[in-house]
Design a protein around this motif. Structure first.
Motif, PDB file in Angstrom:
ATOM      1  N   ALA A  73       1.636 -37.595  64.335  1.00 50.29           N
ATOM      2  CA  ALA A  73       0.972 -38.589  65.194  1.00 50.29           C
ATOM      3  C   ALA A  73       1.092 -38.241  66.673  1.00 50.29           C
ATOM      4  O   ALA A  73       0.323 -38.763  67.497  1.00 50.29           O
ATOM      5  CB  ALA A  73       1.546 -39.985  64.933  1.00 50.29           C
ATOM      6  N   GLU A  74       2.007 -37.349  67.032  1.00 56.28           N
ATOM      7  CA  GLU A  74       2.136 -36.957  68.431  1.00 56.28           C
ATOM      8  C   GLU A  74       0.931 -36.162  68.908  1.00 56.28           C
ATOM      9  O   GLU A  74       0.749 -35.962  70.117  1.00 56.28           O
ATOM     10  CB  GLU A  74       3.436 -36.183  68.655  1.00 56.28           C
ATOM     11  CG  GLU A  74       4.666 -37.078  68.531  1.00 56.28           C
ATOM     12  CD  GLU A  74       5.959 -36.412  68.954  1.00 56.28           C
ATOM     13  OE1 GLU A  74       5.911 -35.284  69.492  1.00 56.28           O
ATOM     14  OE2 GLU A  74       7.021 -37.024  68.755  1.00 56.28           O
ATOM     15  N   LEU A  91       9.120 -52.170  72.666  1.00 57.40           N
ATOM     16  CA  LEU A  91       8.386 -50.965  73.039  1.00 57.40           C
ATOM     17  C   LEU A  91       8.293 -50.003  71.861  1.00 57.40           C
ATOM     18  O   LEU A  91       7.230 -49.428  71.597  1.00 57.40           O
ATOM     19  CB  LEU A  91       9.057 -50.279  74.225  1.00 57.40           C
ATOM     20  CG  LEU A  91       8.392 -48.985  74.720  1.00 57.40           C
ATOM     21  CD1 LEU A  91       6.942 -49.241  75.108  1.00 57.40           C
ATOM     22  CD2 LEU A  91       9.176 -48.391  75.884  1.00 57.40           C
ATOM     23  N   LYS A  92       9.405 -49.826  71.162  1.00 57.98           N
ATOM     24  CA  LYS A  92       9.412 -48.939  70.004  1.00 57.98           C
ATOM     25  C   LYS A  92       8.404 -49.406  68.956  1.00 57.98           C
ATOM     26  O   LYS A  92       7.662 -48.608  68.376  1.00 57.98           O
ATOM     27  CB  LYS A  92      10.816 -48.885  69.376  1.00 57.98           C
ATOM     28  CG  LYS A  92      10.922 -47.921  68.206  1.00 57.98           C
ATOM     29  CD  LYS A  92      12.323 -47.921  67.610  1.00 57.98           C
ATOM     30  CE  LYS A  92      12.398 -46.978  66.415  1.00 57.98           C
ATOM     31  NZ  LYS A  92      13.723 -47.023  65.757  1.00 57.98           N
ATOM     32  N   GLN A  93       8.349 -50.722  68.736  1.00 62.54           N
ATOM     33  CA  GLN A  93       7.407 -51.282  67.767  1.00 62.54           C
ATOM     34  C   GLN A  93       5.967 -51.076  68.225  1.00 62.54           C
ATOM     35  O   GLN A  93       5.089 -50.754  67.419  1.00 62.54           O
ATOM     36  CB  GLN A  93       7.690 -52.770  67.569  1.00 62.54           C
ATOM     37  CG  GLN A  93       6.854 -53.409  66.463  1.00 62.54           C
ATOM     38  CD  GLN A  93       7.245 -54.857  66.233  1.00 62.54           C
ATOM     39  OE1 GLN A  93       8.033 -55.430  66.971  1.00 62.54           O
ATOM     40  NE2 GLN A  93       6.699 -55.453  65.189  1.00 62.54           N
ATOM     41  N   MET A  94       5.719 -51.239  69.526  1.00 56.93           N
ATOM     42  CA  MET A  94       4.373 -51.051  70.058  1.00 56.93           C
ATOM     43  C   MET A  94       3.914 -49.609  69.899  1.00 56.93           C
ATOM     44  O   MET A  94       2.777 -49.345  69.502  1.00 56.93           O
ATOM     45  CB  MET A  94       4.337 -51.457  71.528  1.00 56.93           C
ATOM     46  CG  MET A  94       4.384 -52.956  71.764  1.00 56.93           C
ATOM     47  SD  MET A  94       4.543 -53.363  73.523  1.00 56.93           S
ATOM     48  CE  MET A  94       3.013 -52.668  74.159  1.00 56.93           C
ATOM     49  N   HIS A  97       3.138 -48.908  66.350  1.00 60.80           N
ATOM     50  CA  HIS A  97       1.870 -49.550  65.978  1.00 60.80           C
ATOM     51  C   HIS A  97       0.683 -48.707  66.449  1.00 60.80           C
ATOM     52  O   HIS A  97      -0.289 -48.512  65.697  1.00 60.80           O
ATOM     53  CB  HIS A  97       1.799 -50.946  66.589  1.00 60.80           C
ATOM     54  CG  HIS A  97       0.530 -51.675  66.277  1.00 60.80           C
ATOM     55  ND1 HIS A  97       0.236 -52.169  65.018  1.00 60.80           N
ATOM     56  CD2 HIS A  97      -0.542 -51.988  67.066  1.00 60.80           C
ATOM     57  CE1 HIS A  97      -0.946 -52.756  65.038  1.00 60.80           C
ATOM     58  NE2 HIS A  97      -1.442 -52.655  66.269  1.00 60.80           N
ATOM     59  N   VAL A  98       0.760 -48.207  67.675  1.00 68.69           N
ATOM     60  CA  VAL A  98      -0.313 -47.365  68.210  1.00 68.69           C
ATOM     61  C   VAL A  98      -0.454 -46.096  67.374  1.00 68.69           C
ATOM     62  O   VAL A  98      -1.571 -45.686  67.014  1.00 68.69           O
ATOM     63  CB  VAL A  98      -0.046 -47.011  69.689  1.00 68.69           C
ATOM     64  CG1 VAL A  98      -1.027 -45.951  70.177  1.00 68.69           C
ATOM     65  CG2 VAL A  98      -0.153 -48.257  70.560  1.00 68.69           C
ATOM     66  N   MET A 123       1.385 -39.452  55.517  1.00 70.14           N
ATOM     67  CA  MET A 123       1.490 -39.571  56.968  1.00 70.14           C
ATOM     68  C   MET A 123       2.155 -40.865  57.435  1.00 70.14           C
ATOM     69  O   MET A 123       2.268 -41.104  58.639  1.00 70.14           O
ATOM     70  CB  MET A 123       0.094 -39.469  57.602  1.00 70.14           C
ATOM     71  CG  MET A 123      -0.570 -38.128  57.379  1.00 70.14           C
ATOM     72  SD  MET A 123       0.387 -36.780  58.135  1.00 70.14           S
ATOM     73  CE  MET A 123      -0.710 -35.386  57.829  1.00 70.14           C
ATOM     74  N   LYS A 124       2.603 -41.688  56.520  1.00 62.49           N
ATOM     75  CA  LYS A 124       3.265 -42.921  56.928  1.00 62.49           C
ATOM     76  C   LYS A 124       4.655 -42.597  57.469  1.00 62.49           C
ATOM     77  O   LYS A 124       5.166 -41.482  57.296  1.00 62.49           O
ATOM     78  CB  LYS A 124       3.371 -43.892  55.748  1.00 62.49           C
ATOM     79  CG  LYS A 124       4.283 -43.418  54.625  1.00 62.49           C
ATOM     80  CD  LYS A 124       4.238 -44.384  53.448  1.00 62.49           C
ATOM     81  CE  LYS A 124       5.141 -43.887  52.313  1.00 62.49           C
ATOM     82  NZ  LYS A 124       5.059 -44.749  51.120  1.00 62.49           N
TER      83      LYS A 124
END
Length: 212
Positions: A73-74, A91-94, A97-98, A123-124
């Motif tokens: 995902a990076e 922030l970690k959750q945001m 999520h993104v 990919m999860k």
């Protein structure tokens, strides 16, 4: 919806080679996300073998899929420094999520339909309470540890790498994999502190161990 085939996924793998870890700091040696993922899979393979030798059952297919794909995902958001990512639970959750939403969009638009369910599973988020998820977390933190150690060994006095070394070591010692932690602490750390370095790695390491 038009899918253009697996070609876009394959070309995106090259993009991971261009994403530099720990951006914005002076480093003697640059590390990219693609190389990081490969190293993480090698560390996980060793420590998975160690767990297996002690009687654990390792799902090797799951382990390799988790380690190889854990930072894909990076390719969408780049490498975000660990201290930033973990500055707050919100922030970690945001960020998670993104990443999740961008990965979902990528799979739906770029992966052929017959493979999409498989990709959603592969990919999860791989870091979970399973043995394989914990091995991924251990291997991921181990590479952070070695990246920091590599800079300190070369005499990089940037405080960020001192903090990175301390943070990675602290987290490694707390991961609930007693066999892996014991081997790391008794064998690998012994080799680490035996190396001659411009920075006093022994004292730095002992300080972390005393706080663990």
């Amino acid at each position: 919806m038009i899918n253009i085939g697996i070609h876009r996924f394959f070309t995106s793998l090259t993009d991971l080679e261009r994403i530099i870890r720990c951006p914005g700091r002076f480093k003697f040696e640059e590390h990219n996300v693609a190389a990081h993922s490969w190293k993480v899979s090698q560390y996980a393979m060793f420590f998975g073998t160690l767990e297996e030798m002690e009687g654990a059952t390792v799902d090797w297919k799951s382990l390799y899929e988790k380690t190889i794909n854990h930072d894909f995902a990076e390719v969408f958001i780049g490498d975000i420094k660990t201290p930033v990512k973990h500055a707050s639970p919100e922030l970690k959750q945001m960020i998670s999520h993104v990443e999740e939403k961008m990965m979902e969009k990528f799979i739906l638009h770029e992966i052929p339909e017959e493979f999409q369910e498989i990709f959603f599973d592969r990919m999860k988020e791989g870091k979970d309470s399973t043995l394989e998820g914990l091995l991924l977390e251990f291997a991921d933190k181990l590479d952070l540890f070695y990246e920091a150690f590599s800079e300190l060994k070369r005499g990089n006095t940037d405080k960020e790498f001192v903090s990175m070394y301390e943070e990675a070591l602290t987290k490694l010692l707390k991961i609930p994999l007693p066999t892996c932690v014991k081997y790391f602490k008794n064998v690998i750390l012994a080799d680490v502190v035996s190396e001659k370095t411009p920075i006093d790695i022994t004292t730095l390491t002992q300080h972390v161990l005393s706080e663990a």
